[in-house]
Design a protein around this motif. Structure first.
Motif, PDB file in Angstrom:
ATOM      1  N   GLY A   6      -2.699 -16.319  22.713  1.00  0.00           N
ATOM      2  CA  GLY A   6      -2.565 -17.774  22.696  1.00  0.00           C
ATOM      3  C   GLY A   6      -3.780 -18.451  23.313  1.00  0.00           C
ATOM      4  O   GLY A   6      -4.396 -17.941  24.244  1.00  0.00           O
ATOM      5  N   ILE A   7      -4.136 -19.609  22.767  1.00  0.00           N
ATOM      6  CA  ILE A   7      -5.322 -20.347  23.208  1.00  0.00           C
ATOM      7  C   ILE A   7      -4.928 -21.770  23.596  1.00  0.00           C
ATOM      8  O   ILE A   7      -4.053 -22.368  22.986  1.00  0.00           O
ATOM      9  N   ARG A   8      -5.604 -22.299  24.613  1.00  0.00           N
ATOM     10  CA  ARG A   8      -5.466 -23.710  24.977  1.00  0.00           C
ATOM     11  C   ARG A   8      -6.832 -24.239  25.373  1.00  0.00           C
ATOM     12  O   ARG A   8      -7.763 -23.468  25.613  1.00  0.00           O
ATOM     13  N   TYR A   9      -6.929 -25.560  25.441  1.00  0.00           N
ATOM     14  CA  TYR A   9      -8.192 -26.225  25.746  1.00  0.00           C
ATOM     15  C   TYR A   9      -7.986 -27.174  26.928  1.00  0.00           C
ATOM     16  O   TYR A   9      -7.701 -28.350  26.741  1.00  0.00           O
ATOM     17  N   PRO A  10      -8.121 -26.678  28.173  1.00  0.00           N
ATOM     18  CA  PRO A  10      -7.926 -27.537  29.347  1.00  0.00           C
ATOM     19  C   PRO A  10      -8.920 -28.689  29.375  1.00  0.00           C
ATOM     20  O   PRO A  10     -10.063 -28.556  28.930  1.00  0.00           O
ATOM     21  N   VAL A  11      -8.467 -29.821  29.905  1.00  0.00           N
ATOM     22  CA  VAL A  11      -9.311 -31.003  30.048  1.00  0.00           C
ATOM     23  C   VAL A  11      -9.316 -31.435  31.513  1.00  0.00           C
ATOM     24  O   VAL A  11      -8.441 -31.068  32.281  1.00  0.00           O
ATOM     25  N   THR A  12     -10.314 -32.196  31.867  1.00  0.00           N
ATOM     26  CA  THR A  12     -10.445 -32.697  33.233  1.00  0.00           C
ATOM     27  C   THR A  12     -10.661 -34.206  33.201  1.00  0.00           C
ATOM     28  O   THR A  12     -11.174 -34.740  32.219  1.00  0.00           O
ATOM     29  N   ASN A  13     -10.285 -34.857  34.289  1.00  0.00           N
ATOM     30  CA  ASN A  13     -10.542 -36.284  34.432  1.00  0.00           C
ATOM     31  C   ASN A  13     -11.977 -36.543  34.876  1.00  0.00           C
ATOM     32  O   ASN A  13     -12.399 -37.675  34.980  1.00  0.00           O
ATOM     33  N   GLY A  14     -12.697 -35.467  35.166  1.00  0.00           N
ATOM     34  CA  GLY A  14     -14.094 -35.585  35.552  1.00  0.00           C
ATOM     35  C   GLY A  14     -14.282 -35.805  37.040  1.00  0.00           C
ATOM     36  O   GLY A  14     -13.372 -36.204  37.745  1.00  0.00           O
ATOM     37  N   ASN A  15     -15.468 -35.489  37.507  1.00  0.00           N
ATOM     38  CA  ASN A  15     -15.882 -35.738  38.887  1.00  0.00           C
ATOM     39  C   ASN A  15     -17.408 -35.714  38.928  1.00  0.00           C
ATOM     40  O   ASN A  15     -18.057 -35.766  37.882  1.00  0.00           O
ATOM     41  N   THR A  16     -17.969 -35.580  40.088  1.00  0.00           N
ATOM     42  CA  THR A  16     -19.421 -35.583  40.230  1.00  0.00           C
ATOM     43  C   THR A  16     -20.087 -34.486  39.417  1.00  0.00           C
ATOM     44  O   THR A  16     -21.154 -34.679  38.850  1.00  0.00           O
ATOM     45  N   TRP A  17     -19.449 -33.324  39.330  1.00  0.00           N
ATOM     46  CA  TRP A  17     -20.061 -32.163  38.700  1.00  0.00           C
ATOM     47  C   TRP A  17     -19.608 -31.914  37.267  1.00  0.00           C
ATOM     48  O   TRP A  17     -20.264 -31.193  36.528  1.00  0.00           O
ATOM     49  N   MET A  18     -18.464 -32.459  36.889  1.00  0.00           N
ATOM     50  CA  MET A  18     -17.903 -32.188  35.560  1.00  0.00           C
ATOM     51  C   MET A  18     -17.628 -33.493  34.826  1.00  0.00           C
ATOM     52  O   MET A  18     -16.962 -34.371  35.365  1.00  0.00           O
ATOM     53  N   PRO A  19     -18.098 -33.622  33.589  1.00  0.00           N
ATOM     54  CA  PRO A  19     -17.759 -34.819  32.816  1.00  0.00           C
ATOM     55  C   PRO A  19     -16.303 -34.774  32.362  1.00  0.00           C
ATOM     56  O   PRO A  19     -15.691 -33.705  32.289  1.00  0.00           O
ATOM     57  N   LYS A  20     -15.758 -35.922  32.084  1.00  0.00           N
ATOM     58  CA  LYS A  20     -14.386 -36.028  31.602  1.00  0.00           C
ATOM     59  C   LYS A  20     -14.269 -35.370  30.223  1.00  0.00           C
ATOM     60  O   LYS A  20     -15.164 -35.477  29.400  1.00  0.00           O
ATOM     61  N   GLY A  21     -13.156 -34.683  30.004  1.00  0.00           N
ATOM     62  CA  GLY A  21     -12.915 -34.088  28.691  1.00  0.00           C
ATOM     63  C   GLY A  21     -12.645 -32.600  28.754  1.00  0.00           C
ATOM     64  O   GLY A  21     -12.376 -32.035  29.803  1.00  0.00           O
ATOM     65  N   ARG A  22     -12.730 -31.962  27.596  1.00  0.00           N
ATOM     66  CA  ARG A  22     -12.480 -30.525  27.474  1.00  0.00           C
ATOM     67  C   ARG A  22     -13.539 -29.749  28.259  1.00  0.00           C
ATOM     68  O   ARG A  22     -14.724 -30.054  28.183  1.00  0.00           O
ATOM     69  N   ILE A  23     -13.096 -28.718  29.007  1.00  0.00           N
ATOM     70  CA  ILE A  23     -14.053 -27.972  29.817  1.00  0.00           C
ATOM     71  C   ILE A  23     -14.313 -26.551  29.322  1.00  0.00           C
ATOM     72  O   ILE A  23     -15.385 -26.016  29.556  1.00  0.00           O
ATOM     73  N   PHE A  24     -13.352 -25.931  28.634  1.00  0.00           N
ATOM     74  CA  PHE A  24     -13.552 -24.584  28.112  1.00  0.00           C
ATOM     75  C   PHE A  24     -12.385 -24.199  27.217  1.00  0.00           C
ATOM     76  O   PHE A  24     -11.455 -24.969  27.032  1.00  0.00           O
TER      77      PHE A  24
END
Length: 128
Positions: A6-24
Protein backbone atom coordinates in the motif's frame (compact mmCIF):
# COMPACT_ATOMS: atom_id res chain seq x y z
CA UNK A 1 -2.61 2.06 2.75
CA UNK A 2 -2.78 -0.41 5.64
CA UNK A 3 -1.67 -3.46 3.61
CA UNK A 4 1.69 -4.67 2.29
CA UNK A 5 2.40 -2.81 -0.95
CA UNK A 6 0.00 0.00 0.00
CA UNK A 7 1.11 3.55 -0.83
CA UNK A 8 0.23 6.96 0.60
CA UNK A 9 1.44 10.50 0.02
CA UNK A 10 1.92 12.39 3.33
CA UNK A 11 1.58 16.17 3.25
CA UNK A 12 2.83 18.89 5.56
CA UNK A 13 1.59 22.35 6.49
CA UNK A 14 5.16 23.52 5.95
CA UNK A 15 7.73 25.22 8.16
CA UNK A 16 11.10 26.92 7.82
CA UNK A 17 12.71 23.84 6.26
CA UNK A 18 9.83 22.19 4.39
CA UNK A 19 7.41 23.77 1.91
CA UNK A 20 3.71 23.09 2.26
CA UNK A 21 2.42 20.08 0.35
CA UNK A 22 3.37 16.50 -0.44
CA UNK A 23 6.72 15.50 1.05
CA UNK A 24 7.35 11.93 -0.16
CA UNK A 25 5.85 8.56 -1.11
CA UNK A 26 5.29 6.08 1.72
CA UNK A 27 5.01 2.34 0.94
CA UNK A 28 4.42 -0.59 3.34
CA UNK A 29 7.03 -3.34 2.97
CA UNK A 30 6.05 -5.73 5.80
CA UNK A 31 3.22 -5.84 8.30
CA UNK A 32 2.18 -8.11 11.13
CA UNK A 33 -1.05 -6.72 12.64
CA UNK A 34 -0.71 -5.26 16.13
CA UNK A 35 3.00 -6.16 16.30
CA UNK A 36 5.24 -4.90 13.50
CA UNK A 37 5.26 -2.57 10.46
CA UNK A 38 8.12 -1.83 8.07
CA UNK A 39 7.83 0.78 5.33
CA UNK A 40 9.95 2.89 3.04
CA UNK A 41 9.72 6.57 2.22
CA UNK A 42 11.12 7.76 -1.10
CA UNK A 43 10.47 10.13 -4.00
CA UNK A 44 11.12 13.16 -1.81
CA UNK A 45 9.37 16.25 -3.18
CA UNK A 46 10.94 18.96 -1.03
CA UNK A 47 14.08 20.54 -2.55
CA UNK A 48 15.65 20.37 0.91
CA UNK A 49 15.72 16.56 0.59
CA UNK A 50 18.14 16.61 -2.38
CA UNK A 51 20.56 14.39 -0.44
CA UNK A 52 18.19 11.54 0.49
CA UNK A 53 17.65 8.44 -1.61
CA UNK A 54 15.16 6.74 0.73
CA UNK A 55 14.44 5.89 4.35
CA UNK A 56 13.23 2.70 5.99
CA UNK A 57 10.89 3.02 8.97
CA UNK A 58 10.02 0.37 11.54
CA UNK A 59 7.33 0.24 14.22
CA UNK A 60 7.40 -2.63 16.71
CA UNK A 61 5.04 -3.25 19.64
CA UNK A 62 6.50 -5.22 22.55
CA UNK A 63 4.10 -6.40 25.27
CA UNK A 64 5.32 -5.58 28.76
CA UNK A 65 4.07 -6.27 32.27
CA UNK A 66 1.29 -4.39 34.08
CA UNK A 67 -0.92 -3.91 31.00
CA UNK A 68 1.70 -1.75 29.24
CA UNK A 69 3.38 -1.95 25.86
CA UNK A 70 6.72 -0.70 24.62
CA UNK A 71 6.95 0.87 21.18
CA UNK A 72 10.13 0.86 19.11
CA UNK A 73 9.88 3.47 16.34
CA UNK A 74 12.91 4.11 14.15
CA UNK A 75 14.00 5.34 10.74
CA UNK A 76 17.18 4.66 8.77
CA UNK A 77 17.98 7.21 6.07
CA UNK A 78 20.04 6.40 2.99
CA UNK A 79 21.98 9.15 1.24
CA UNK A 80 22.13 9.42 -2.54
CA UNK A 81 25.92 9.17 -2.32
CA UNK A 82 28.76 9.33 0.19
CA UNK A 83 29.15 13.10 -0.21
CA UNK A 84 25.64 13.65 1.20
CA UNK A 85 26.07 11.67 4.45
CA UNK A 86 26.65 14.81 6.53
CA UNK A 87 23.44 16.42 5.18
CA UNK A 88 21.54 13.23 6.01
CA UNK A 89 22.87 13.18 9.57
CA UNK A 90 22.08 16.85 10.20
CA UNK A 91 18.57 16.47 8.73
CA UNK A 92 17.87 13.48 10.96
CA UNK A 93 18.81 15.33 14.12
CA UNK A 94 17.37 18.76 13.28
CA UNK A 95 14.16 18.03 11.39
CA UNK A 96 13.09 14.38 11.33
CA UNK A 97 13.60 13.81 15.06
CA UNK A 98 11.22 16.68 15.87
CA UNK A 99 8.59 15.40 13.44
CA UNK A 100 8.76 11.91 14.98
CA UNK A 101 8.47 13.27 18.54
CA UNK A 102 5.24 15.03 17.50
CA UNK A 103 3.99 11.80 15.89
CA UNK A 104 4.69 9.77 19.04
CA UNK A 105 2.83 12.34 21.20
CA UNK A 106 -0.19 12.12 18.89
CA UNK A 107 -0.13 8.32 18.91
CA UNK A 108 0.13 8.29 22.71
CA UNK A 109 -2.90 10.59 22.99
CA UNK A 110 -4.88 8.27 20.69
CA UNK A 111 -3.82 5.18 22.63
CA UNK A 112 -4.77 6.71 25.99
CA UNK A 113 -8.06 8.13 24.73
CA UNK A 114 -11.39 6.37 24.75
CA UNK A 115 -12.20 7.20 21.14
CA UNK A 116 -11.70 4.53 18.48
CA UNK A 117 -9.04 5.38 15.92
CA UNK A 118 -10.45 5.33 12.42
CA UNK A 119 -8.32 6.02 9.36
CA UNK A 120 -10.74 7.58 6.90
CA UNK A 121 -10.09 6.90 3.24
CA UNK A 122 -11.15 9.60 0.85
CA UNK A 123 -11.46 8.69 -2.79
CA UNK A 124 -12.13 11.18 -5.54
CA UNK A 125 -14.89 10.16 -7.88
CA UNK A 126 -13.81 10.05 -11.50
CA UNK A 127 -16.13 11.07 -14.29
CA UNK A 128 -16.57 8.52 -17.06
Amino acid sequence: WGTVGGIRYPVTNGNTWMPKGRIFTDKILEKEDNRFWKWTVYDFQAPLMFFAHKAIGEWEIITSENNKVLVRYCYTFYSKNIFYHLFTLVFGFMQWRGMMKKAIKGIKMQAEGNEPFVYELRHKAQAS
